[in-house]
Design an enzyme around this catalytic site. Structure first.
Site, PDB file in Angstrom:
ATOM      1  N   ASN A 169       0.804  -1.232   0.000  1.00 53.86           N
ATOM      2  CA  ASN A 169       0.000   0.000   0.000  1.00 53.86           C
ATOM      3  C   ASN A 169       0.837   1.283   0.000  1.00 53.86           C
ATOM      4  OD1 ASN A 169       0.817  -0.344   2.628  1.00 53.86           O
ATOM      5  ND2 ASN A 169      -1.143   0.211   3.536  1.00 53.86           N
ATOM      6  N   GLU A 264       5.721  -3.547  11.540  1.00 53.11           N
ATOM      7  CA  GLU A 264       4.446  -2.857  11.582  1.00 53.11           C
ATOM      8  C   GLU A 264       3.446  -3.756  10.886  1.00 53.11           C
ATOM      9  OE1 GLU A 264       3.931   0.661   9.210  1.00 53.11           O
ATOM     10  OE2 GLU A 264       1.799   0.482   9.555  1.00 53.11           O
ATOM     11  N   CYS A 298      -3.036   0.589   7.095  1.00 47.33           N
ATOM     12  CA  CYS A 298      -3.060  -0.053   8.406  1.00 47.33           C
ATOM     13  C   CYS A 298      -3.663   0.885   9.441  1.00 47.33           C
ATOM     14  CB  CYS A 298      -1.656  -0.491   8.814  1.00 47.33           C
ATOM     15  SG  CYS A 298      -0.496   0.853   8.788  1.00 47.33           S
TER      16      CYS A 298
HETATM   17  O1  G3H Z   1      -0.571   1.227   5.995  1.00 48.02           O
HETATM   18  C1  G3H Z   1       0.238   1.547   6.844  1.00 48.02           C
HETATM   19  C2  G3H Z   1       0.836   2.870   6.858  1.00 48.02           C
HETATM   20  O2  G3H Z   1       1.872   2.933   7.797  1.00 48.02           O
HETATM   21  C3  G3H Z   1      -0.176   3.949   7.104  1.00 48.02           C
HETATM   22  O3  G3H Z   1       0.376   5.181   6.828  1.00 48.02           O
HETATM   23  O4  G3H Z   1      -1.201   6.640   8.111  1.00 48.02           O
HETATM   24  O5  G3H Z   1       0.347   7.587   6.393  1.00 48.02           O
HETATM   25  O6  G3H Z   1      -1.618   6.205   5.723  1.00 48.02           O
HETATM   26  P1  G3H Z   1      -0.576   6.464   6.762  1.00 48.02           P
END
Ligand code: G3H
Length: 506
Positions: A169, A264, A298
């Site tokens: 993603n 993560e 996430c």
């Molecule tokens: O999908 C996991 C990422 O660490 C989320 O990052 O909060 O910048 O969308 P974000």
């Protein structure tokens, strides 16, 4: 255009090459892995299916290049990182094109990801020069002995070879959030991109190549998880793993052995809404937090826990905003775009059907075409429904009505996940108490969960991860403390005339 201009050397015929020893190469396997465009559901790109021998080679090169890199002055490491950041931003258009085609990220968000990544690299360079240029000086005192005879000097030294595994993603941004800290700290770096997102990663790596990093310091291997996945994560040459993704991370952490891990994993971020919340603000944040990039973050809001007394009003406001979301292809910069794979879409559909059978209220009609799923708000979700606990990674958002704050906190804490959460209220004292009670790495007050800004600490509890990210924390995590202790003779020890006279003057 992707794969053309400065990027033409990374492409051979219809397949992208992998990066080893400062050169773009074809795998000796003669095989490739196909990347399917989530929108067209046709093969968009091909990448090399690297072999275990090729992995062994990049590990060997990484080990040797790191020795020289660790002795390279900090300012020089930072200079190269700044150069890579500038080249990356200069080529944001072709890299964004890859993101659009590989992972169906909306056009504007794809450009933002590349620009944000350039900024992240530059900030990392600056931060690294500051924090790695400092050490500590400690002096012994009454513990454990009683003399000032030990002077301790500390500094941060690199770990060696860092293995970086980013998710689909944010293939560029979550790759550079690992590459930047690893390199500025004096480590070498082996990158294993996700299948969807691999070509974006290869373009990004080429920007580091153009910046002029030493050969072997950075490598990028692509291929089948079944062939090189475990082989990489269990490789004896790896000194640290930084992984972002799903529950594969749990099995990696069990197999990796005694090396530092930064993980993560998933999240089931809860949004707790109290009676006094500004419901327009909440609705706007639910749309942004729950539906941006079609919920494939996430940190997406994955369950709304709203006080019954304001639930009807909130659901109406969110419904009105959902109706305005543009659904369609990423090229048109739609809000809701196809989810990454057909199996993801099938999984999401399974959650929707389970909720339907168990009596959830559908605020919109469920609609799906291929990988494209229309945004759906599910009201009156109960704890016996899968959607109450599982993360859809799609544009489906459950609403659970609660009768007390305690009930909301209980639901949040009963999850296996503990990434982020948010609470909406005008009562700051209550918000802080709720934040304290929520078992998550971060709680946002009056805003949707988010990882950024990229220098903020970012961490999950429970199954959401190990360690803390954010630029400074990642640099810390990718270094070890080294101490040198200077032992002076004790006053009782005779040092001859000069030593005795210095002691007597102290
Ligand atoms: O999908 C996991 C990422 O660490 C989320 O990052 O909060 O910048 O969308 P974000």
């Amino acid at each position: 255009m992707a794969g053309t201009g400065v990027f033409s050397e990374i492409l051979d015929g219809d397949a992208y090459k992998y990066y080893s020893d400062g050169e773009w190469r074809k795998s000796s396997s003669g095989k490739t892995v196909s990347i399917v465009n989530p929108t067209t559901r046709k093969t968009q790109y091909k990448v090399q299916a690297c072999t275990q021998e090729e992995v062994n080679k990049v590990m060997e090169l990484a080990k040797s290049a790191q020795k020289t890199w660790a002795k390279t002055p900090l300012w020089k490491r930072a200079e190269l990182l700044h150069e890579a950041a500038a080249i990356l931003k200069e080529h944001k258009a072709p890299i964004a094109e890859c993101l659009i085609k590989e992972i169906a990220k909306p056009a504007k968000d794809s450009v933002t990801e590349v620009v944000r990544s350039g900024d992240l690299i530059s900030y990392t360079a600056e931060e690294g020069v500051r924090i790695l240029g400092e050490g500590k000086f400690l002096v012994s005192d009454s513990f454990p002995g009683n003399e000032r005879t030990k002077y301790c000097l500390t500094s941060k030294i690199p770990l060696g070879v860092v293995l970086a595994i980013p998710p689909f993603n944010y293939p560029v941004n979550l790759a550079v959030s690992k590459i930047g800290p690893a390199l500025i700290a004096g480590n070498s770096l082996v990158l294993k991109p996700p299948t969807q997102g691999a070509v974006s990663c290869l373009h990004m790596v080429h920007c580091f190549h153009l910046a002029g990093f030493p050969k072997g310091l950075i490598s990028c291997v692509t291929g089948k998880g079944s062939e090189i996945g475990d082989f990489l994560t269990m490789h004896p040459g790896v000194n640290c793993i930084s992984f972002t993704g799903g529950d594969t991370g749990i099995s990696i952490s069990k197999k990796a052995g005694m090396i530092p891990l930064q993980m993560e994993l998933g999240g089931k971020d809860a949004c707790i809404v109290l009676e006094d919340a500004d419901l327009d603000l909440v609705a706007a944040n639910i749309i942004k937090g729950g539906f941006s990039y079609s919920g494939q973050r996430c940190t997406a809001i994955k369950v709304v826990l709203v006080m019954e007394s304001v639930a009807d009003a909130l659901v109406e406001k969110v419904k009105a905003r959902v109706a305005k979301l543009r659904v369609g292809p990423p090229e048109d910069d739609c809000d809701i775009t196809p989810v990454v794979t057909e199996s993801s879409a099938n999984f999401i559909e399974g959650l929707v059907m389970d909720a339907k059978e168990k009596g959830a209220t559908f605020c919109q009609q469920y609609k799906r075409e291929g990988n494209l799923i229309w945004p759906l708000l599910l009201d009156n979700v109960r704890p016996d429904m899968r959607i109450a606990w599982e993360e859809p990674f799609g544009p489906i958002l459950p609403v659970i009505r609660i009768n007390s704050v305690e009930e909301g906190i209980h639901h949040c804490n009963a999850s296996n996940f503990g990434l982020q959460g948010c609470v909406f209220t005008k009562d700051i004292n209550k918000a802080v108490l709720i934040s304290d009670a929520m078992e998550t790495g971060t709680v946002q007050i009056n805003s949707a969960p988010a990882r950024g800004p990229d220098h903020f600490p970012f961490q999950g509890l429970k199954d959401s991860g190990i360690g803390s990210q954010g630029i400074t924390n990642s640099i810390d995590m990718m270094t070890k403390v080294k101490t040198t202790v200077i032992n002076l003779p004790s006053p009782s020890y005779s040092m001859g005339s000069s030593g005795s006279s210095i002691r007597s003057r102290i």
